[in-house]
Motif scaffolding. Sequence first.
Motif, PDB file in Angstrom:
ATOM      1  N   LEU A   1      -3.715  -8.076 -12.331  1.00 18.96           N
ATOM      2  CA  LEU A   1      -4.056  -9.565 -12.654  1.00 18.96           C
ATOM      3  C   LEU A   1      -5.314  -9.349 -12.225  1.00 18.96           C
ATOM      4  N   LEU A   2      -5.999  -8.944 -11.525  1.00 22.27           N
ATOM      5  CA  LEU A   2      -7.314  -8.590 -10.993  1.00 22.27           C
ATOM      6  C   LEU A   2      -8.332  -8.745 -11.928  1.00 22.27           C
ATOM      7  N   PRO A   3      -8.590  -8.550 -13.064  1.00 18.87           N
ATOM      8  CA  PRO A   3     -10.605  -8.673 -14.071  1.00 18.87           C
ATOM      9  C   PRO A   3     -10.309 -10.104 -14.448  1.00 18.87           C
ATOM     10  N   GLN A   4      -9.100 -10.775 -14.074  1.00 25.47           N
ATOM     11  CA  GLN A   4      -9.538 -12.742 -14.300  1.00 25.47           C
ATOM     12  C   GLN A   4      -9.622 -13.547 -13.210  1.00 25.47           C
ATOM     13  N   LEU A   5     -10.071 -12.664 -12.419  1.00 20.98           N
ATOM     14  CA  LEU A   5     -10.066 -13.391 -10.720  1.00 20.98           C
ATOM     15  C   LEU A   5     -11.147 -13.041 -10.225  1.00 20.98           C
ATOM     16  N   ASP A   6     -11.298 -14.363  -9.505  1.00 24.49           N
ATOM     17  CA  ASP A   6     -12.732 -14.432  -8.340  1.00 24.49           C
ATOM     18  C   ASP A   6     -12.240 -14.050  -7.400  1.00 24.49           C
ATOM     19  N   TYR A   7     -10.996 -14.015  -6.661  1.00 24.70           N
ATOM     20  CA  TYR A   7     -10.998 -13.387  -5.264  1.00 24.70           C
ATOM     21  C   TYR A   7      -9.176 -13.604  -5.311  1.00 24.70           C
ATOM     22  N   VAL A   8      -9.189 -12.021  -4.315  1.00 25.49           N
ATOM     23  CA  VAL A   8      -7.530 -12.386  -4.710  1.00 25.49           C
ATOM     24  C   VAL A   8      -7.271 -11.247  -2.848  1.00 25.49           C
ATOM     25  N   ASP A   9      -6.216 -11.815  -2.590  1.00 27.38           N
ATOM     26  CA  ASP A   9      -5.617 -11.581  -1.570  1.00 27.38           C
ATOM     27  C   ASP A   9      -4.162 -10.418  -1.959  1.00 27.38           C
ATOM     28  N   MET A  10      -4.177  -9.632  -1.343  1.00 25.17           N
ATOM     29  CA  MET A  10      -2.670  -8.379  -2.103  1.00 25.17           C
ATOM     30  C   MET A  10      -2.658  -7.133  -1.183  1.00 25.17           C
ATOM     31  N   ASP A  11      -3.261  -7.442   0.077  1.00 23.71           N
ATOM     32  CA  ASP A  11      -3.464  -6.591   1.697  1.00 23.71           C
ATOM     33  C   ASP A  11      -1.806  -6.849   1.929  1.00 23.71           C
ATOM     34  N   GLY A  12      -0.321  -7.165   1.455  1.00 21.31           N
ATOM     35  CA  GLY A  12       1.299  -7.085   1.889  1.00 21.31           C
ATOM     36  C   GLY A  12       1.005  -6.097   2.157  1.00 21.31           C
ATOM     37  N   ALA A  13       1.281  -4.537   1.468  1.00 17.31           N
ATOM     38  CA  ALA A  13       1.630  -3.351   1.276  1.00 17.31           C
ATOM     39  C   ALA A  13       0.539  -2.816   1.994  1.00 17.31           C
ATOM     40  N   MET A  14       0.056  -3.739   2.972  1.00 19.05           N
ATOM     41  CA  MET A  14      -1.424  -2.716   3.985  1.00 19.05           C
ATOM     42  C   MET A  14      -0.696  -3.227   5.352  1.00 19.05           C
ATOM     43  N   LEU A  15      -0.053  -4.446   5.429  1.00 15.96           N
ATOM     44  CA  LEU A  15       0.342  -4.926   6.070  1.00 15.96           C
ATOM     45  C   LEU A  15       2.400  -3.663   6.839  1.00 15.96           C
ATOM     46  N   LEU A  16       2.577  -3.322   5.906  1.00 12.41           N
ATOM     47  CA  LEU A  16       3.790  -2.292   6.791  1.00 12.41           C
ATOM     48  C   LEU A  16       3.646  -1.234   7.081  1.00 12.41           C
ATOM     49  N   LYS A  17       4.848  -1.563   8.279  1.00 12.74           N
ATOM     50  CA  LYS A  17       4.562  -0.069   8.767  1.00 12.74           C
ATOM     51  C   LYS A  17       5.394   1.198   7.372  1.00 12.74           C
ATOM     52  N   ARG A  18       5.944   0.628   6.402  1.00 17.17           N
ATOM     53  CA  ARG A  18       6.633   1.830   5.843  1.00 17.17           C
ATOM     54  C   ARG A  18       6.979   0.931   4.632  1.00 17.17           C
ATOM     55  N   ASP A  19       6.738   1.134   3.363  1.00 19.03           N
ATOM     56  CA  ASP A  19       7.034   0.988   1.930  1.00 19.03           C
ATOM     57  C   ASP A  19       7.456   1.447   1.175  1.00 19.03           C
ATOM     58  N   LEU A  20       7.982   1.107   0.104  1.00 21.93           N
ATOM     59  CA  LEU A  20       9.616   1.346  -0.499  1.00 21.93           C
ATOM     60  C   LEU A  20       8.760   1.522  -1.895  1.00 21.93           C
ATOM     61  N   ALA A  21       8.110   1.608  -2.624  1.00 17.46           N
ATOM     62  CA  ALA A  21       7.500   2.480  -3.876  1.00 17.46           C
ATOM     63  C   ALA A  21       5.968   3.043  -3.693  1.00 17.46           C
ATOM     64  N   LYS A  22       5.158   3.235  -4.750  1.00 20.18           N
ATOM     65  CA  LYS A  22       4.270   4.145  -5.022  1.00 20.18           C
ATOM     66  C   LYS A  22       4.052   3.324  -6.328  1.00 20.18           C
ATOM     67  N   GLY A  23       2.755   2.142  -6.661  1.00 21.01           N
ATOM     68  CA  GLY A  23       2.060   2.026  -7.500  1.00 21.01           C
ATOM     69  C   GLY A  23       0.508   2.444  -7.490  1.00 21.01           C
TER      70      GLY A  23
END
Length: 336
Positions: free
Chosen positions: A292-314
């Motif tokens: 959705l990024l191209p449609q937005l003015d602001y974004v808060d998508m840091d969720g995976a950055m706050l993790l000790k371990r992730d479960l996926a690639k993307g």
Amino acid sequence: MQIILKKYILPLAHTFSISRESRDEQDTLIVGLTLNGKTGYGEATSNPYYKITIEGMMAEIQAVRDQIEDFDFDTPENFYAHLETLNLHKFTLCALDLAANDLYGKLKGKPLYEIWGTTTDQYPITNYTIGIDTIEKMVAKLKEKPWPLYKIKLGTNEDVEIIRELRKHTASVFRIDANTAWTADETIKNAPLLKELGVEFLEQPLKADDWEGMALVREQSVLPIIADESCIIESDVEACGPYFHGINIKLTKCGGLTPARRMIKKGRELGLQLMVGCMTESTVGISAIAQLLPQLDYVDMDGAMLLKRDLAKGVRILNNGKVIFPELPGSGIELL
């Protein structure tokens, strides 16, 4: 179509605190939808504020598994209309809808943003969130993660003092999220002080149903006000229009990408600033938001950055905020 359900417990890099809760881990549900050799993935987290559990969402899906698997899947929009007849909670809808959109893109061989007619030539960068803690620990978290844009969680007895101290250690832009902890008088009083300290906007300072207070804040605040807890589902967008400068759309709260896109369209019609936020999701949920990024003015998508371990690639987020989109179509998700 085949459904795959799996619960994960995501450990956080630090204890994460907002005005009403603290946690060291995040439970999340990953839904897979498989068709013609392709699997799309979606996600929805548990949430005590909204009384959502992983077990509850899994039970909802299991109860209507046959009606979902027997659906003749063609588009995410038609699939979503079918899901809405099954009386599922919005969080459950979100996990299924994200999976359906990822699957659709993979079947078409294109990323979702391209299917939607947008490009990634320009997009807003995500903030990095600093949760409530002692001032010393909040400073330490900021120093640990140099970033051009921070969201600071507030709702304490020393909110302005926190921002004054953090400002000594960075020139980065601040956003403030009080998570409904302030009154109208506090908001109006704090706004000019915070503006001088380099704050860009205030997110949901008042309780979600305090419309009288929000009318006063909308009139008198020197900083823009962005709705979060007041803007959950599609009908809330128009309701928020007179009281806020913008809205923060959460995929889990509204039910997924399909309703979020309609909320974006309505928000634009109303002249609102548009933001999409996250709920400490893994890269599964974050990769969906990124479409959705191209449609937005602001974004808060840091969720995976706050993790000790992730479960996926993307999608990957670099230290300058730039997003690296995966070559895999759809939302670009692969489970690790």
